[in-house]
Design a protein around this motif. Structure first.
Motif, PDB file in Angstrom:
ATOM      1  N   VAL A  52     -23.105   8.591  -8.509  1.00  0.00           N
ATOM      2  CA  VAL A  52     -23.639   8.084  -7.239  1.00  0.00           C
ATOM      3  C   VAL A  52     -24.310   6.734  -7.468  1.00  0.00           C
ATOM      4  N   GLY A  53     -25.044   6.603  -8.560  1.00  0.00           N
ATOM      5  CA  GLY A  53     -25.689   5.332  -8.864  1.00  0.00           C
ATOM      6  C   GLY A  53     -24.701   4.221  -9.163  1.00  0.00           C
ATOM      7  N   GLU A  54     -23.566   4.560  -9.759  1.00  0.00           N
ATOM      8  CA  GLU A  54     -22.579   3.543 -10.105  1.00  0.00           C
ATOM      9  C   GLU A  54     -21.783   3.060  -8.902  1.00  0.00           C
ATOM     10  N   VAL A  55     -21.502   3.931  -7.962  1.00  0.00           N
ATOM     11  CA  VAL A  55     -20.622   3.548  -6.862  1.00  0.00           C
ATOM     12  C   VAL A  55     -21.377   3.058  -5.634  1.00  0.00           C
ATOM     13  N   SER A  56     -22.699   3.061  -5.661  1.00  0.00           N
ATOM     14  CA  SER A  56     -23.455   2.587  -4.506  1.00  0.00           C
ATOM     15  C   SER A  56     -24.116   1.257  -4.820  1.00  0.00           C
ATOM     16  N   SER A  57     -24.332   0.473  -3.780  1.00  0.00           N
ATOM     17  CA  SER A  57     -24.979  -0.815  -3.970  1.00  0.00           C
ATOM     18  C   SER A  57     -26.475  -0.608  -4.232  1.00  0.00           C
ATOM     19  N   SER A 125     -20.113  -4.360 -10.811  1.00  0.00           N
ATOM     20  CA  SER A 125     -18.904  -4.528 -10.010  1.00  0.00           C
ATOM     21  C   SER A 125     -18.215  -3.198  -9.705  1.00  0.00           C
ATOM     22  N   ALA A 126     -18.825  -2.082 -10.054  1.00  0.00           N
ATOM     23  CA  ALA A 126     -18.184  -0.786  -9.849  1.00  0.00           C
ATOM     24  C   ALA A 126     -17.969  -0.484  -8.381  1.00  0.00           C
ATOM     25  N   SER A 127     -18.974  -0.750  -7.542  1.00  0.00           N
ATOM     26  CA  SER A 127     -18.831  -0.400  -6.127  1.00  0.00           C
ATOM     27  C   SER A 127     -17.781  -1.259  -5.439  1.00  0.00           C
TER      28      SER A 127
END
Length: 146
Positions: A52-57, A125-127
């Motif tokens: 969740v932390g990686e895919v959210s801004s 840049s993941a999100s």
């Protein structure tokens, strides 16, 4: 790590169902419960928050992580409060653990098909590198819809 933990949880819950069905000694049940808690703490528990932390801004990360923790606690409470009702409905503890094993298998399939592999992607840049439905753009930081 997420998939390995999920496979271990499925196997542990399946073995726990067998232990209740075959009336294994209580020590085996305690060891299996300890293994299940260890595997959850090793993978599924913390990795959910990491994903969740990686895919959210950055703008919405705190809100999304706290929402994830809230849902985690609610589902944990549902499992705890409904165990005895399920035991009486299914007729035995073994059948309840088979039910939990099937849900764990469904979760494993969900993780395998939907959680993106981000090991070679920079966290910043993941999100932006994910292909998400248009409704998720607001939570990824693109409020204007672009």
């Amino acid at each position: 790590m997420l998939l390995a933990s999920s496979v271990g949880l499925c196997m542990g819950l399946g073995c726990l169902a067998i232990s209740y069905a075959d009336a294994w000694p209580a020590e085996y049940g305690v060891l299996l419960l300890g293994l299940i808690m260890f595997l959850f703490s090793l993978g599924v528990g913390p990795i959910t928050l990491v994903v969740v932390g990686e895919v959210s801004s950055t703008r919405f990360r705190g809100m999304m992580i706290s929402s994830s923790i809230f849902v985690n606690r609610i589902t944990s409470g549902i499992v705890a409060f409904t165990f005895l009702s399920l035991k009486f409905a299914f007729g035995s503890e073994a059948k309840v653990f088979v039910f939990y094993t099937l849900w764990s298998l469904a979760a494993l399939l969900f993780y395998y098909t939907t959680v993106p592999e981000l090991s070679s992607v920079e966290l910043d840049s993941a999100s932006s590198s994910l292909s998400l439905p248009p409704g998720y753009k607001y939570f990824m930081g693109n409020v204007d819809g672009s």
